[in-house]
Structure formats: structure tokens, C-alpha cells
Design an enzyme around this catalytic site. Sequence first.
Site, PDB file in Angstrom:
ATOM      1  N   THR A 133       0.857  -1.183   0.000  1.00  0.00           N
ATOM      2  CA  THR A 133       0.000   0.000   0.000  1.00  0.00           C
ATOM      3  C   THR A 133       0.885   1.222   0.000  1.00  0.00           C
ATOM      4  O   THR A 133       1.753   1.379   0.852  1.00  0.00           O
ATOM      5  CB  THR A 133      -0.846   0.042   1.271  1.00  0.00           C
ATOM      6  OG1 THR A 133      -1.451  -1.215   1.403  1.00  0.00           O
ATOM      7  CG2 THR A 133      -1.903   1.109   1.180  1.00  0.00           C
ATOM      8  N   PHE A 227     -12.770   4.012   4.078  1.00  0.00           N
ATOM      9  CA  PHE A 227     -14.219   3.792   4.211  1.00  0.00           C
ATOM     10  C   PHE A 227     -14.512   2.669   5.205  1.00  0.00           C
ATOM     11  O   PHE A 227     -15.423   2.778   6.023  1.00  0.00           O
ATOM     12  CB  PHE A 227     -14.841   3.437   2.847  1.00  0.00           C
ATOM     13  CG  PHE A 227     -15.325   4.634   2.081  1.00  0.00           C
ATOM     14  CD1 PHE A 227     -14.463   5.671   1.760  1.00  0.00           C
ATOM     15  CD2 PHE A 227     -16.645   4.728   1.663  1.00  0.00           C
ATOM     16  CE1 PHE A 227     -14.895   6.778   1.050  1.00  0.00           C
ATOM     17  CE2 PHE A 227     -17.096   5.835   0.964  1.00  0.00           C
ATOM     18  CZ  PHE A 227     -16.223   6.866   0.652  1.00  0.00           C
ATOM     19  N   CYS A 277      -2.977  -1.868   8.059  1.00  0.00           N
ATOM     20  CA  CYS A 277      -3.423  -0.990   6.967  1.00  0.00           C
ATOM     21  C   CYS A 277      -4.258   0.211   7.389  1.00  0.00           C
ATOM     22  O   CYS A 277      -3.990   1.330   6.955  1.00  0.00           O
ATOM     23  CB  CYS A 277      -4.233  -1.792   5.958  1.00  0.00           C
ATOM     24  SG  CYS A 277      -3.203  -2.845   4.956  1.00  0.00           S
TER      25      CYS A 277
END
Length: 475
Positions: A133, A227, A277
Amino acid sequence: MAVKHICCIGAGYVGGPTMAVIAQKCPDIKVTVVDINEKRIAAWNHEDLSKLPVYEPGLDEVVKEARGRNLFFSTEVDKAIEEAEMIFISVNTPTKTYGKGKGMAADLKYIELCARQIARVAKSDKIVVEKSTLPVRTASAIKSILENTGNNVNFQILSNPEFLAEGTAIQDLHAPDRVLIGGETSAEGERAIQELVDVYSQWVPKENILTTNVWSSELSKLTANAFLAQRVSSINALSELCEKTGADVNEVAKAIGMDSRIGPKFLKSSVGFGGSCFQKDILNLVYIAKTYGLNEVADYWEQVIIMNDHQKRRFANNIVSTLYNTVSGKKIAFLGWAFKKDTNDTRESAAIYVADDLLNEQAQIAAYDPKVEEEQMYADLDYLNTRSADENRQGLSVYRDPYEACKDAHAVAVLTEWEEFKEYDWKRIYDNMQKPAFVFDGRGILDKKLLNNLGFVYYRIGEGAQEAMEVQASH
Ligand code: UDX
Ligand code: ADP
């Protein structure tokens, strides 16, 4: 040119399982996973599959099928880079702990080292795939390093973010909701995208493979995690209100989740989200927004982290205040240390922060987790730098038997939602604890009726404390 050799730099929670599945599904491609960590590579090559460095349900079967056939784990990074037409970068990108962007931006030093190594070694054209990421626009940084230091070979950079969740990685890889591939919009870029599409389409339906430009792909990964984390922080924010008012957050979650526009997933109130994450990606998003002067955007997303920190602290505070405002010298048993069930990963696990707060209050913590090693727990506490390594070892004891961990404890705190906790002989635990015996269920998994009937004072996150207080008064 069909890809025949894949190299993956980084044999961690992402690189290991992802490459194992690619090798399983593409027997014609030789997949070599390399890492500088010799211990880790040795563990991936261990004959006993229960010794793999990553615990992930179903991973052992996949490794068993492909390892030695077309899946290899090695420390010979240069050799694997040279041989491969496609190189995945799956190294870690922790939040920076120094300098500009400290505590917010992703630290790209490992990525940059990889890019320089690829540039130095590559003698033929390569497709470089970002799997880690990364903050938006990392691909252009990698490209610049490759083009300016390389041996005049052509590099195409693709972004192929990982959406697997730990604990369900193999099923997420076998049947992904979507595979996202970002690349340059040039003819060469499109050819590179197609090469990677051809790899995935050996088992993923074409309609589930999305192609975008590089920046959309990179930003989609951060957005997806932001989200998901936001949903958890939203329900956790309501859990505090529920506790004050007597509503039950689980009932609220069920009621709103049945609205098909909202949906039922990621509405489980907890002691706080963890994992490698969520926090990192949101901090990254916040940092990027600030860099562009978008302060309202940054503040909006930062609130998700603020709420999560509050939830962890609130859980620890509740334990202290319930145990008559002092836990000094009291044994508190922790069931679970991993950031979620079915993984041995502890990065950013709520358990670490709750333990840290309780150690500040001089509690004696007795931890049990079915998959996390003792040294890992100590390393997690040491990393916080709150107290000396010796003090951490005096304050935390690690048990291999949950009943021993709970013996003589004043309270049990459930930090991870491992299924086995539900199956325990709770009467035996109760009989061997100090009275009143408290349970603080940070995951809302235990049978409240059963525990209350056994005599426990049972607190579940997001449920009115009133009832628990009444039980407490009757003891
Ligand atoms: C996440 C994303 O889901 C995945 O797509 C991405 O590739 C990596 O980050 P992961 O961190 O493995 O995956 O775990 P996830 O299942 O998302 O859970 C994250 C944290 O949120 C855990 O601590 C979990 O316990 C917590 N959580 C999740 C809740 O507290 N409540 C929920 O309802 C869901
Ligand atoms: P993730 O969850 O992103 O997979 P991990 O920390 O589990 O993160 O794995 C990343 C791996 O990358 C580690 O095993 C680390 O040793 C490895 N790594 C980091 N930098 C390099 C490098 N330059 N070359 C090879 N491996 C590297």
C-alpha cells in the site's frame, strides 16, 4: 510476451500468500519470493507447514501444492530479479517515525531500496508491480529512480493494490471481489496491464478485473481502507452513547445493517480496529490532503483515527474504574493479542495499547493468544517505548494455557474474537478467579446470559453498564 517468471520482493503477510496463490493457479509461471530476512525465508521453506511465518487458514494447503513445483522462497534477491519479466514489490511501508511527515506519511525507504536494486540488476525489460500500500504518486517516484539509474532497459510500472484481509486471505485471493490494475495510458502501459490481466484471468473472471490509470488505482486502495475503518469508528462512536443510554449497539448495528443501502458488514463494535493498513492508510490520506492544503478533508478523515484511539483508551479506563479505581498489583487476564482472529499478526492491535495503559496503572497482565508468540508480545510493548524492556517483562506474563492465564485474575479482558474463547469452560474460569469476577468483552462474542448466570460481572462493549452494575451490587 507471456510472463514466465515472476519475482516478488518481500515475503510477508501480503507477498507470501499472494504469490502462493498465483503459483497455485498458474503452474506455467515460476514464482520466486525473495526477502532479506533469512529467518523468514527459512520458515517459508520449513518442511513442517505449521511453521510457516504467516498463520492464515488454508495457506498451508496452497504452499504444499505449489512449493518446489513452481513456487520458491529464497534470499537471492538479485538472481530472482534478473530472471523475472515481472517483479512485484511487497515490502513494508510503515508510517514514518522521523523527519518530515513523522507519524503520518508512509516511509518509502524500503520501496526506494527495492527500486534501486531492480535498476542496478535488471538487464532486460521489466514490469514492476506495486503491491504494497503506497501513497498516491509513488509509481512516478519508482519510475524516476528506475529510469535514471537503470541499465537503459524499459520499465513499466503498474499499481495492483492488495485487498485481501488477514484471516481470510486465501479465500479473498481465490475469489476476489475485484482485482485492480493501474497503469500508464500509453501503448506500452496498456501492454503491461494486459500481461498482468493475463496472469489473474487464469482464475479470476474478466469482469472482476478492473483497469484504471495508476493514480486512481493507488488512491482507491487508500479510499477503500478509509471507508472500512470509518464504518468501524462510526459504530464505535455510537457504542459509547449506547453504554450511557441503555441502548444495545449490537441491536442498533443489526437494525441499520438491514437497510440495503448501508449493509451489514463492518458494523461490529469493538475495542478498536487494528492491523497494518487502516491507521497507516488513513494517516497517509490525511497527509496527502494536508500537502495540498485541503485541511477540511484532512480533519474529516483524521477523526476516524481519533475515535479509534479514544475507543481503546476508553476500554482500558473502564477496566480501571470498574475495578474500584485501582488495578495496581491486580492480575488481569488478556484473551487474545492479535488484531483480529485467525491471524498471528499483531500490528496496531488494540491489545497492545490497552496493555500499555493498564501497565501504566501497575496492573499485572497475563496474556494468552492461540497464535501469537511470546517474543512478539514483548516486542510490541517494547516498540512503544513507554517503559524499559525489563519493566515490560515484569508487568506482562505470557501463558500457553488460557485457564492458567485466568487463574486468580480479578478480571478477564477479551481483546480478539477467537472462536475458541466461546467454547471455554467458563465455570472453571469463574471458580478460579478472584471475586467479584469481571469480564470485559471488547469483542462482544461471549454468551452474556451464561456468564451472568455463572456469577460474572459482564461488560460488553456498547451495552448499557446499568445491568452489569446491578449484578455487581448483588454480589
Ligand atoms: C484490511 C482491509 O479489509 C483489506 O481489504 C486490506 O487489503 C488490508 O486492510 P485487515 O487489516 O487484514 O484488512 O483486516 P480487516 O478485516 O479489515 O479488519 C481490520 C480491523 O478492524 C481489525 O482489527 C478488526 O477486528 C476490526 N473490525 C473489523 C472491527 O472492529 N469491526 C468490524 O465490524 C470489522
Ligand atoms: P506486509 O504486511 O506488507 O506483507 P511484512 O512486514 O509482513 O508487510 O512484509 C514485508 C517483508 O519485506 C519483510 O519480510 C521484509 O524483510 C521484506 N523487505 C523489506 N525490504 C526489503 C528489501 N529491500 N529486499 C527484500 N525484502 C525486503
